[in-house]
Design a protein around this motif. Structure first.
Motif, mmCIF file in Angstrom:
data_model
loop_
_atom_site.group_PDB
_atom_site.id
_atom_site.type_symbol
_atom_site.label_atom_id
_atom_site.label_comp_id
_atom_site.label_asym_id
_atom_site.label_seq_id
_atom_site.Cartn_x
_atom_site.Cartn_y
_atom_site.Cartn_z
ATOM 1 N N MET A 152 0.854 -1.198 0.000
ATOM 2 C CA MET A 152 0.000 0.000 0.000
ATOM 3 C C MET A 152 0.882 1.238 0.000
ATOM 4 O O MET A 152 1.818 1.358 0.794
ATOM 5 N N THR A 153 0.588 2.206 -0.899
ATOM 6 C CA THR A 153 1.380 3.422 -1.015
ATOM 7 C C THR A 153 0.993 4.415 0.063
ATOM 8 O O THR A 153 -0.184 4.692 0.277
ATOM 9 N N ALA A 154 1.989 4.966 0.740
ATOM 10 C CA ALA A 154 1.719 5.914 1.814
ATOM 11 C C ALA A 154 1.241 7.234 1.232
ATOM 12 O O ALA A 154 1.627 7.644 0.139
ATOM 13 N N ASN A 155 0.358 7.923 1.990
ATOM 14 C CA ASN A 155 -0.124 9.230 1.592
ATOM 15 C C ASN A 155 1.039 10.206 1.618
ATOM 16 O O ASN A 155 1.698 10.367 2.641
ATOM 17 N N PRO A 156 1.360 10.869 0.504
ATOM 18 C CA PRO A 156 2.528 11.737 0.468
ATOM 19 C C PRO A 156 2.427 12.906 1.421
ATOM 20 O O PRO A 156 3.433 13.391 1.919
ATOM 21 N N ILE A 157 1.170 13.411 1.678
ATOM 22 C CA ILE A 157 1.007 14.519 2.614
ATOM 23 C C ILE A 157 1.173 14.039 4.042
ATOM 24 O O ILE A 157 1.836 14.666 4.873
ATOM 25 N N ALA A 158 0.568 12.867 4.344
ATOM 26 C CA ALA A 158 0.665 12.344 5.699
ATOM 27 C C ALA A 158 2.099 12.021 6.053
ATOM 28 O O ALA A 158 2.513 12.114 7.204
ATOM 29 N N ALA A 159 2.884 11.618 5.021
ATOM 30 C CA ALA A 159 4.261 11.243 5.280
ATOM 31 C C ALA A 159 5.182 12.456 5.324
ATOM 32 O O ALA A 159 6.329 12.359 5.726
ATOM 33 N N ALA A 160 4.685 13.620 4.911
ATOM 34 C CA ALA A 160 5.535 14.799 4.855
ATOM 35 C C ALA A 160 5.842 15.309 6.246
ATOM 36 O O ALA A 160 5.025 15.234 7.161
ATOM 37 N N THR A 161 7.010 15.892 6.428
ATOM 38 C CA THR A 161 7.398 16.436 7.727
ATOM 39 C C THR A 161 6.760 17.788 7.959
ATOM 40 O O THR A 161 6.294 18.079 9.069
ATOM 41 N N ASP A 162 6.688 18.644 6.932
ATOM 42 C CA ASP A 162 6.149 20.000 7.048
ATOM 43 C C ASP A 162 4.841 20.107 6.279
ATOM 44 O O ASP A 162 4.736 19.647 5.142
ATOM 45 N N THR A 163 3.843 20.747 6.926
ATOM 46 C CA THR A 163 2.562 20.987 6.260
ATOM 47 C C THR A 163 2.714 22.150 5.286
ATOM 48 O O THR A 163 3.297 23.181 5.638
ATOM 49 N N PRO A 164 2.216 22.024 4.050
ATOM 50 C CA PRO A 164 2.298 23.134 3.092
ATOM 51 C C PRO A 164 1.678 24.400 3.678
ATOM 52 O O PRO A 164 0.662 24.337 4.395
ATOM 53 N N PRO A 165 2.239 25.581 3.380
ATOM 54 C CA PRO A 165 1.757 26.835 3.977
ATOM 55 C C PRO A 165 0.277 27.106 3.736
ATOM 56 O O PRO A 165 -0.423 27.558 4.657
ATOM 57 N N ALA A 209 -10.395 24.274 4.254
ATOM 58 C CA ALA A 209 -9.235 23.532 4.754
ATOM 59 C C ALA A 209 -9.139 22.162 4.076
ATOM 60 O O ALA A 209 -8.062 21.721 3.667
ATOM 61 N N GLU A 210 -10.300 21.499 3.937
ATOM 62 C CA GLU A 210 -10.315 20.210 3.255
ATOM 63 C C GLU A 210 -9.905 20.366 1.798
ATOM 64 O O GLU A 210 -9.171 19.529 1.245
ATOM 65 N N ALA A 211 -10.369 21.444 1.162
ATOM 66 C CA ALA A 211 -10.002 21.694 -0.238
ATOM 67 C C ALA A 211 -8.494 21.910 -0.357
ATOM 68 O O ALA A 211 -7.862 21.414 -1.298
ATOM 69 N N ALA A 212 -7.903 22.643 0.587
ATOM 70 C CA ALA A 212 -6.460 22.892 0.554
ATOM 71 C C ALA A 212 -5.684 21.582 0.725
ATOM 72 O O ALA A 212 -4.668 21.345 0.054
ATOM 73 N N ARG A 213 -6.176 20.726 1.634
ATOM 74 C CA ARG A 213 -5.506 19.435 1.835
ATOM 75 C C ARG A 213 -5.580 18.574 0.573
ATOM 76 O O ARG A 213 -4.597 17.943 0.182
ATOM 77 N N ARG A 214 -6.763 18.543 -0.053
ATOM 78 C CA ARG A 214 -6.905 17.738 -1.268
ATOM 79 C C ARG A 214 -6.018 18.259 -2.389
ATOM 80 O O ARG A 214 -5.396 17.481 -3.134
ATOM 81 N N LYS A 215 -5.944 19.569 -2.518
ATOM 82 C CA LYS A 215 -5.096 20.159 -3.542
ATOM 83 C C LYS A 215 -3.633 19.809 -3.304
ATOM 84 O O LYS A 215 -2.895 19.468 -4.232
ATOM 85 N N ALA A 216 -3.227 19.914 -2.030
ATOM 86 C CA ALA A 216 -1.847 19.572 -1.685
ATOM 87 C C ALA A 216 -1.577 18.098 -1.950
ATOM 88 O O ALA A 216 -0.494 17.717 -2.424
ATOM 89 N N ASN A 217 -2.547 17.243 -1.633
ATOM 90 C CA ASN A 217 -2.401 15.811 -1.886
ATOM 91 C C ASN A 217 -2.235 15.521 -3.380
ATOM 92 O O ASN A 217 -1.413 14.693 -3.775
ATOM 93 N N ARG A 218 -3.066 16.216 -4.188
ATOM 94 C CA ARG A 218 -2.959 16.010 -5.634
ATOM 95 C C ARG A 218 -1.596 16.456 -6.152
ATOM 96 O O ARG A 218 -0.983 15.786 -6.987
ATOM 97 N N ALA A 219 -1.103 17.598 -5.653
ATOM 98 C CA ALA A 219 0.200 18.108 -6.084
ATOM 99 C C ALA A 219 1.316 17.149 -5.653
ATOM 100 O O ALA A 219 2.240 16.861 -6.427
ATOM 101 N N ALA A 220 1.200 16.649 -4.411
ATOM 102 C CA ALA A 220 2.220 15.729 -3.924
ATOM 103 C C ALA A 220 2.188 14.423 -4.709
ATOM 104 O O ALA A 220 3.239 13.848 -5.028
#
Length: 227
Positions: A1-14, A63-74
């Motif tokens: 199973m592939t890890a979520n790139p945002i969940a695995a990130a150390t820093d939250t996108p601004p 906030a959810e939209a920002a997370r989804r956008k960041a997830n898509r970019a990651a």
């Protein structure tokens, strides 16, 4: 199973951090208004409460939209990185994992080793035949005759040795020590394939260790003669 790139990130996108902060702030304001109503504050109107609840809900959606956008970019960046790695691996395989070249090199090595084995056999057969001729001619045993006379002798195992010229003794050389010494000199440490037993590994090392001095001495003497 592939890890979520945002969940695995150390820093939250601004932009995600900002949207989440705004959502918490709106939720805190709503909670504060609701608590004032519970405490009997008549200054809080239903409209204020409804507006703040609507703002809080909208802030959470943002906030959810920002997370989804960041997830898509990651995910897109990860896919691009993966594609680059796949391309690099494929190029490396094409450039260096040349099975045709390896097979040809193997065949050349096998041919060279076959020639080596044949030369060893020729040498051994010659020594054995010379020993037979000398014994038939009643040549003395080594150490029991004039230094100028040809000699022949047999060791404990019946292996003959001959000497036509003083100080130059010839005796058969077994193929195994030659090949083991050759492998040991090429690799320094023979790496057997996965699954090979310790006996298989140690047997090559032991043979090379026991006979390398004899083989190298033989080769060095041959090189001196060739000069």
């Amino acid at each position: 199973m592939t890890a979520n790139p945002i969940a695995a990130a150390t820093d939250t996108p601004p932009d995600v951090a900002q949207a989440e902060a705004e959502a918490r702030e709106a939720d805190d304001l709503l909670a504060a208004l609701e608590e004032r109503v519970r405490d009997g504050d008549d200054q809080v109107t239903p409209q204020q409460l409804a507006e703040q609840r609507e703002l809080s809900g909208f802030a959470k959606l943002r906030a959810e939209a920002a997370r989804r956008k960041a997830n898509r970019a990651a995910a897109k960046a990860a896919a691009a990185e993966q594609a680059a790695a796949f391309a690099k691996a494929a190029k490396l395989l094409d450039d260096r994992a040349d099975t045709t070249k390896l097979a040809a090199t193997y065949e050349n090595a096998r041919t060279a080793l076959a020639a080596l084995v044949a030369d060893i056999d020729d040498y051994n057969n010659a020594v054995t035949e010379v020993a037979r001729i000398l014994r038939a001619a009643d040549a003395p045993e080594e150490g029991r005759a004039s230094r100028k006379a040809p000699t022949t002798s047999l060791d404990f195992w019946g292996t003959p040795s001959v000497s036509i010229e003083p100080g130059k003794t010839h005796r058969p050389m077994h193929t195994g020590p030659f090949l083991a010494t050759l492998l040991g000199e090429i690799t320094h440490q023979v790496h057997m394939p996965p699954g090979s037993t310790a006996f298989e590994r140690d047997s090559i090392h032991d043979i090379a260790q026991r006979h390398s001095d004899q083989v190298r001495g033989f080769l060095d003497r041959a090189a001196e003669v060739a000069k």
